[in-house]
Design a protein around this motif. Structure first.
Motif, PDB file in Angstrom:
ATOM      1  N   TRP A 123      -8.366   5.397  -4.692  1.00 54.31           N
ATOM      2  CA  TRP A 123      -9.556   4.813  -4.807  1.00 54.31           C
ATOM      3  C   TRP A 123      -9.501   3.575  -3.778  1.00 54.31           C
ATOM      4  O   TRP A 123     -10.164   2.838  -3.217  1.00 54.31           O
ATOM      5  CB  TRP A 123      -9.782   3.845  -6.331  1.00 54.31           C
ATOM      6  CG  TRP A 123      -8.888   2.497  -6.515  1.00 54.31           C
ATOM      7  CD1 TRP A 123      -7.625   2.713  -7.166  1.00 54.31           C
ATOM      8  CD2 TRP A 123      -9.238   1.248  -6.416  1.00 54.31           C
ATOM      9  NE1 TRP A 123      -7.218   1.434  -7.221  1.00 54.31           N
ATOM     10  CE2 TRP A 123      -8.018   0.538  -6.849  1.00 54.31           C
ATOM     11  CE3 TRP A 123     -10.258   0.443  -6.123  1.00 54.31           C
ATOM     12  CZ2 TRP A 123      -7.933  -0.827  -7.042  1.00 54.31           C
ATOM     13  CZ3 TRP A 123     -10.332  -0.902  -6.154  1.00 54.31           C
ATOM     14  CH2 TRP A 123      -9.067  -1.521  -6.527  1.00 54.31           C
TER      15      TRP A 123
ATOM     16  N   VAL B 165     -10.947  -7.613  -9.473  1.00 47.41           N
ATOM     17  CA  VAL B 165     -10.454  -7.631 -10.744  1.00 47.41           C
ATOM     18  C   VAL B 165     -10.821  -8.543 -11.627  1.00 47.41           C
ATOM     19  O   VAL B 165     -11.191  -8.498 -12.960  1.00 47.41           O
ATOM     20  CB  VAL B 165      -9.102  -7.342 -10.614  1.00 47.41           C
ATOM     21  CG1 VAL B 165      -8.395  -6.239  -9.793  1.00 47.41           C
ATOM     22  CG2 VAL B 165      -8.282  -8.486 -10.590  1.00 47.41           C
TER      23      VAL B 165
ATOM     24  N   ASP C 243       9.081  -6.698  -7.947  1.00 47.38           N
ATOM     25  CA  ASP C 243       7.774  -5.734  -7.570  1.00 47.38           C
ATOM     26  C   ASP C 243       8.537  -4.649  -6.606  1.00 47.38           C
ATOM     27  O   ASP C 243       7.895  -3.611  -6.437  1.00 47.38           O
ATOM     28  CB  ASP C 243       6.857  -6.450  -6.444  1.00 47.38           C
ATOM     29  CG  ASP C 243       5.695  -5.855  -6.190  1.00 47.38           C
ATOM     30  OD1 ASP C 243       5.066  -5.307  -6.938  1.00 47.38           O
ATOM     31  OD2 ASP C 243       5.651  -5.505  -4.975  1.00 47.38           O
TER      32      ASP C 243
ATOM     33  N   THR D  79       6.917  -1.374  -7.933  1.00 48.36           N
ATOM     34  CA  THR D  79       5.662  -1.160  -6.837  1.00 48.36           C
ATOM     35  C   THR D  79       5.484   0.363  -6.909  1.00 48.36           C
ATOM     36  O   THR D  79       6.266   1.013  -6.788  1.00 48.36           O
ATOM     37  CB  THR D  79       5.563  -1.872  -5.844  1.00 48.36           C
ATOM     38  OG1 THR D  79       4.208  -1.605  -4.964  1.00 48.36           O
ATOM     39  CG2 THR D  79       6.373  -1.392  -4.555  1.00 48.36           C
TER      40      THR D  79
ATOM     41  N   HIS E 123       0.059  -2.085 -16.078  1.00 43.38           N
ATOM     42  CA  HIS E 123      -0.393  -3.348 -15.838  1.00 43.38           C
ATOM     43  C   HIS E 123      -1.816  -3.734 -15.924  1.00 43.38           C
ATOM     44  O   HIS E 123      -2.392  -4.259 -16.613  1.00 43.38           O
ATOM     45  CB  HIS E 123       0.338  -4.040 -14.825  1.00 43.38           C
ATOM     46  CG  HIS E 123      -0.564  -4.962 -14.026  1.00 43.38           C
ATOM     47  ND1 HIS E 123      -0.582  -6.365 -14.676  1.00 43.38           N
ATOM     48  CD2 HIS E 123      -0.998  -5.081 -12.751  1.00 43.38           C
ATOM     49  CE1 HIS E 123      -1.214  -7.310 -13.953  1.00 43.38           C
ATOM     50  NE2 HIS E 123      -1.740  -6.430 -12.615  1.00 43.38           N
TER      51      HIS E 123
ATOM     52  N   ILE F 290      -5.087  -4.666 -18.442  1.00 41.10           N
ATOM     53  CA  ILE F 290      -6.198  -5.910 -17.744  1.00 41.10           C
ATOM     54  C   ILE F 290      -7.580  -4.992 -18.184  1.00 41.10           C
ATOM     55  O   ILE F 290      -8.344  -5.595 -18.830  1.00 41.10           O
ATOM     56  CB  ILE F 290      -5.744  -6.507 -16.633  1.00 41.10           C
ATOM     57  CG1 ILE F 290      -4.608  -7.356 -17.299  1.00 41.10           C
ATOM     58  CG2 ILE F 290      -7.076  -7.601 -16.203  1.00 41.10           C
ATOM     59  CD1 ILE F 290      -4.280  -8.242 -15.977  1.00 41.10           C
TER      60      ILE F 290
ATOM     61  N   ARG G 179       3.650   6.674  -9.289  1.00 40.84           N
ATOM     62  CA  ARG G 179       2.209   6.844  -9.612  1.00 40.84           C
ATOM     63  C   ARG G 179       1.866   7.914  -8.706  1.00 40.84           C
ATOM     64  O   ARG G 179       2.376   8.036  -7.656  1.00 40.84           O
ATOM     65  CB  ARG G 179       1.591   5.528  -9.582  1.00 40.84           C
ATOM     66  CG  ARG G 179       1.431   5.092  -8.153  1.00 40.84           C
ATOM     67  CD  ARG G 179       0.635   3.730  -8.209  1.00 40.84           C
ATOM     68  NE  ARG G 179      -0.897   3.595  -8.485  1.00 40.84           N
ATOM     69  CZ  ARG G 179      -1.662   2.634  -8.048  1.00 40.84           C
ATOM     70  NH1 ARG G 179      -1.183   1.388  -7.582  1.00 40.84           N
ATOM     71  NH2 ARG G 179      -3.043   2.487  -8.168  1.00 40.84           N
TER      72      ARG G 179
HETATM   73  C1  HEM Z   1      -2.338 -13.147 -14.353  1.00 42.88           C
HETATM   74  C2  HEM Z   1      -2.679 -12.734 -13.045  1.00 42.88           C
HETATM   75  C3  HEM Z   1      -2.320 -11.505 -12.483  1.00 42.88           C
HETATM   76  C4  HEM Z   1      -1.175 -11.316 -11.700  1.00 42.88           C
HETATM   77  C5  HEM Z   1      -0.239 -12.237 -11.243  1.00 42.88           C
HETATM   78  C6  HEM Z   1      -1.247  -9.892 -10.985  1.00 42.88           C
HETATM   79  C7  HEM Z   1      -0.545  -9.385 -10.454  1.00 42.88           C
HETATM   80  C8  HEM Z   1      -0.376  -8.191  -9.707  1.00 42.88           C
HETATM   81  C9  HEM Z   1       0.428  -7.722  -8.496  1.00 42.88           C
HETATM   82  C10 HEM Z   1       1.560  -8.353  -7.992  1.00 42.88           C
HETATM   83  C11 HEM Z   1      -0.094  -6.382  -8.527  1.00 42.88           C
HETATM   84  C12 HEM Z   1       0.499  -5.289  -7.311  1.00 42.88           C
HETATM   85  C13 HEM Z   1       1.547  -4.469  -7.974  1.00 42.88           C
HETATM   86  C14 HEM Z   1       2.057  -3.664  -7.052  1.00 42.88           C
HETATM   87  O1  HEM Z   1       1.274  -2.744  -6.347  1.00 42.88           O
HETATM   88  O2  HEM Z   1       3.325  -3.361  -6.817  1.00 42.88           O
HETATM   89  C15 HEM Z   1      -0.915  -6.025  -9.339  1.00 42.88           C
HETATM   90  C16 HEM Z   1      -1.736  -4.879  -9.421  1.00 42.88           C
HETATM   91  C17 HEM Z   1      -3.015  -4.624  -9.866  1.00 42.88           C
HETATM   92  N1  HEM Z   1      -3.633  -5.515 -10.736  1.00 42.88           N
HETATM   93 FE1  HEM Z   1      -3.089  -7.257 -11.231  1.00 42.88          FE
HETATM   94  N2  HEM Z   1      -2.342  -9.261 -11.551  1.00 42.88           N
HETATM   95  C18 HEM Z   1      -3.200 -10.142 -12.455  1.00 42.88           C
HETATM   96  C19 HEM Z   1      -4.227 -10.022 -13.045  1.00 42.88           C
HETATM   97  C20 HEM Z   1      -5.021  -8.872 -12.896  1.00 42.88           C
HETATM   98  C21 HEM Z   1      -6.338  -8.527 -13.489  1.00 42.88           C
HETATM   99  C22 HEM Z   1      -6.918  -9.963 -14.374  1.00 42.88           C
HETATM  100  C23 HEM Z   1      -6.859  -7.364 -13.107  1.00 42.88           C
HETATM  101  C24 HEM Z   1      -7.983  -6.712 -13.561  1.00 42.88           C
HETATM  102  C25 HEM Z   1      -8.843  -7.110 -14.203  1.00 42.88           C
HETATM  103  C26 HEM Z   1      -5.670  -6.807 -12.561  1.00 42.88           C
HETATM  104  C27 HEM Z   1      -5.591  -5.591 -11.919  1.00 42.88           C
HETATM  105  C28 HEM Z   1      -4.891  -5.044 -11.057  1.00 42.88           C
HETATM  106  C29 HEM Z   1      -5.005  -3.663 -10.339  1.00 42.88           C
HETATM  107  C30 HEM Z   1      -6.063  -2.827 -10.378  1.00 42.88           C
HETATM  108  C31 HEM Z   1      -3.571  -3.363  -9.511  1.00 42.88           C
HETATM  109  C32 HEM Z   1      -3.465  -2.350  -8.944  1.00 42.88           C
HETATM  110  C33 HEM Z   1      -4.382  -1.919  -7.849  1.00 42.88           C
HETATM  111  C34 HEM Z   1      -3.710  -0.470  -7.281  1.00 42.88           C
HETATM  112  O3  HEM Z   1      -2.826  -0.567  -6.700  1.00 42.88           O
HETATM  113  O4  HEM Z   1      -4.553   0.483  -7.386  1.00 42.88           O
HETATM  114  N3  HEM Z   1      -4.664  -7.827 -12.359  1.00 42.88           N
HETATM  115  N4  HEM Z   1      -1.431  -7.084 -10.234  1.00 42.88           N
END
Ligand code: HEM
Ligand SMILES: [Cu+2]
Lengths: 551, 97
Positions: free
Chosen positions: A145, A260, A380, A384, A392, A396, A454
């Protein structure tokens, strides 16, 4: 004093559902409530398509060998799953269905500011959706995506341009919804409804709309650039032509991290309403909850490169983005603490919407905290691109946003349909969703931590991962049942459900002061607001006798 | 709304339109010159001027009396600045390029 607007309800009163009949009265409607239902039907359709792909993914991972589908089919499955679920289900879900229905009603308006633009936004969504369907039928896309360059620009031989355009068009639908909400909330509030008296659902949608307006154009431009590089060989992301591949990721995540929050903020709004109603209390720290929505919308734009820590970006910039990512967790934490404080000493009612809200609280918190793990550079690097990240964001987006959506559908269903659903079944479904969800996604944290990448369809070099994968697939079937149940009893209730009173939960909020279902222009008289939001101390407990519990 | 049309007559729209055409011509012309490291800055400057003209005159920001309109414009510019600025934290600090 404050209750004057309540109207005695004669049977078969004229309302938005029975005012006109026939296909054209729906397809050409400008009534925000009917458009909300058009969206409801369309996003449910796409939810099932996305769910079907998810099912195939889980079936493939049931065994370590890549035996059910071929490698490139698997790539297409997770790509189409992600694109459909994100752009055609979750982003429109709460704003375009519940927001569309409720924003005008909650602020005492007759409709949105631009009813025709509202209809246009649904048509754009449908055009984008049909393009996406067509693209899937002629072979689908395999870019993920996230459609990273240079794979999407130079290498994939799947039909990316059509999928990109589908997302482009759907993006404009999202922009128009946001625009409509911003103008409506500024201009059309009922007399006396000051900003500090607005339901927090409205604040959440206001913040969401800001993101939609500011972020979505960037993804639109990014798609155009990818298409231009792919089709015309302009050098934007390709280093051979003077471009930079990481520029793609910067542009993509500048939208997609805020996106997000487009998904989660409205769910936070829903949960705020539900928690206030079923603990019969004013929301603790109203202005903190309100402003944390705005803070999330703004800070959400400052953290995008946490998706790029291992992509080869500057380590100094990575430090900055890691720090900022911690900062964005603060407003979310403020909300969680304030919801919890609202529950404290509340008189809590465990009706179905509240069960979903509880589910949201726990699952969103786990999702947010694991986000902090990922924001830490050292962790990470280890997790990652593993199933840890998948877990994760599903905590959410599914545990948080979809739970919020279902909670909201249950809370406002009596208003939308004028009928009550069977409460016992609804509680059962909430429980099944909660169990199925955790069974599906908790093992994925473990898998990711242990090193399962993944987007792999074959893990036969690591057969010890199978147990956790089997658990996850089993959970997914439970979750599927949990999602089907509400579909069934909502449809059932439209015919056989008991008629709902105007305010079955005895909830605060203008939407409960008009008929269920509401008349076309929402209120027979323009309401005048003289009270603060969530004045639950002035309201009785929910009318229990009206909500029969099937046991 | 109506007050705008009186203060922005057709003449002005055409003037802006021709200025935009001239800008396009200039961009094409600049593309034929090799300005070395200045190729991109020159093209971007022309594009920025054109975008400003569109916002000011075609989108009526110049005559807007609403504070809210100004807030929207400033807000949008601020977020554009975030996009560029924070991206530059990456490009400006890569030790290897
Ligand atoms: C509390 C705050 C948040 C922090 C600090 C956070 C942090 C992160 C980090 C660092 C990654 C990257 C991980 C990686 O690829 O190695 C990630 C991935 C992701 N997060 Fe969060 N996140 C938070 C909240 C959210 C929320 C609220 C959502 C959705 C409603 C969300 C959805 C996603 C998605 C979709 C990915 C992966 C995207 C992909 O690679 O396909 N995150 N998050
Ligand atoms: Cu992110």
């Amino acid at each position: 004093m404050s209750m004057e607007i309540a109207i005695p309800k004669p049977v078969e009163r004229e309302n938005y559902l029975n005012k006109e009949y026939g296909v054209w009265s729906w397809l050409l409607t400008t009534d925000h409530k009917r458009i909300a239902l058009l969206y409801l039907i369309s996003i449910t359709f796409f939810f099932f398509i996305g769910g079907f792909f998810a099912l195939l993914i889980r079936l493939e991972l049931l065994t370590p060998a890549g035996d059910l589908v071929q490698a490139d089919t698997y790539n297409k499955l997770f790509t189409q799953h992600g694109m459909v679920m994100i752009f055609f289900f979750l982003i429109p879900s709460i704003p375009a269905v519940l927001g569309n229905f409720l924003v005008p009603m909650m602020i005492g308006a007759k409709d949105l500011a631009f009813p025709r633009i509202n209809l246009l936004s649904w048509y754009l969504y449908i055009i984008g959706g049909v393009m996406m369907l067509h693209c899937m039928l002629i072979g689908g896309v395999d870019t993920g995506w996230t459609f990273y360059a240079p794979f999407s620009t130079n290498f994939t031989n799947s039909n990316f341009i059509e999928a990109g355009l589908a997302i482009f068009v759907a993006g404009f639908s999202s922009i128009l919804t946001g625009l409509n909400f911003v103008v409506t909330i500024h201009r059309m509030r009922a007399p006396g409804l000051t900003w500090s008296r607005l339901p927090l659902f409205i604040w959440a949608h206001y913040a969401t709309s800001i993101i939609q307006l500011l972020g979505t154009p960037v993804i639109a431009v990014t798609i155009v650039l990818v298409a231009a590089e792919r089709g015309l060989h302009l050098g934007i992301f390709d280093p051979k032509l003077g471009g930079d591949p990481l520029l793609f990721q910067h542009l993509f995540w500048f939208y997609s991290h805020p996106a997000v929050y487009i998904m989660i903020l409205p769910a936070m709004g829903v949960v705020t309403e539900i928690i206030a109603c079923f603990s019969r209390k004013r929301i603790f720290g109203y202005s903190f909850v309100a402003f944390s929505s705005i803070a999330i919308a703004v800070f959400g734009f400052l953290v995008w490169a946490h998706h790029m820590f291992v992509a080869g970006m500057s380590v100094y910039a990575a430090l900055v983005f890691s720090f900022l990512s911690y900062a964005v967790a603060l407003p979310s934490a403020i909300k969680v603490f304030n919801w919890t404080a609202t529950l404290y000493k509340g008189s809590i009612h465990y009706d179905a919407p509240m069960l979903y809200a509880f589910g949201f609280l726990g699952l969103f918190t786990i999702g947010g905290l694991t986000g902090l793990f990922l924001a830490a550079l050292g962790i990470d690097v280890h997790v990652t691109d593993t199933y840890f990240v998948v877990a994760h964001f599903h905590y959410i987006m599914v545990g948080g946003a979809v739970m919020g959506y279902l909670g909201g559908m249950h809370f406002w269903w009596p208003k939308i349909s004028g009928r009550l659903y069977p409460e016992g079944w609804a509680r059962l479904a909430a429980l099944i969703v909660f169990i199925g969800f955790n069974l599906t996604f908790f093992p994925q944290f473990l898998l990711g931590y242990l090193g399962m990448p993944r987007r792999y369809y074959d893990y036969s070099h690591m057969p010890e991962f199978q147990v956790l994968n089997v658990l996850s697939t089993a959970g997914a079937t439970v979750l599927g049942v949990g999602y089907l149940l509400p579909m069934v009893y909502f449809l059932w209730s439209m015919r056989y459900g008991k008629p709902a009173s105007d305010n079955p939960w005895n909830a605060a909020g203008l939407e409960w002061k008009t008929a269920s279902p509401p008349p076309t222009f929402n209120f027979d008289e323009e309401p005048i607001v003289t009270w603060e939001a969530y004045n639950y101390e002035e309201l009785d407990a929910p009318h229990k006798q009206e909500v029969p519990v099937a046991r | 709304m109506s007050e705008h049309s009186s203060s922005s007559p057709l003449k002005m729209y055409f003037a802006v339109f021709f200025a935009l055409l001239a800008g396009t011509g200039l961009t094409v012309f600049a593309a034929t010159l090799d300005l070395g490291p200045f190729n991109a800055p020159v093209a971007l400057t022309i594009a920025t001027v054109k975008a400003t003209l569109v916002a000011l005159f075609f989108m009526h920001v110049w005559h807007a009396s609403e504070k809210l309109t100004k807030l929207v414009v400033i807000g949008a510019l601020f977020f554009l600045l975030l996009l560029l600025g924070l991206t530059m934290t990456d490009y400006a600090t890569r030790p290897w390029s």
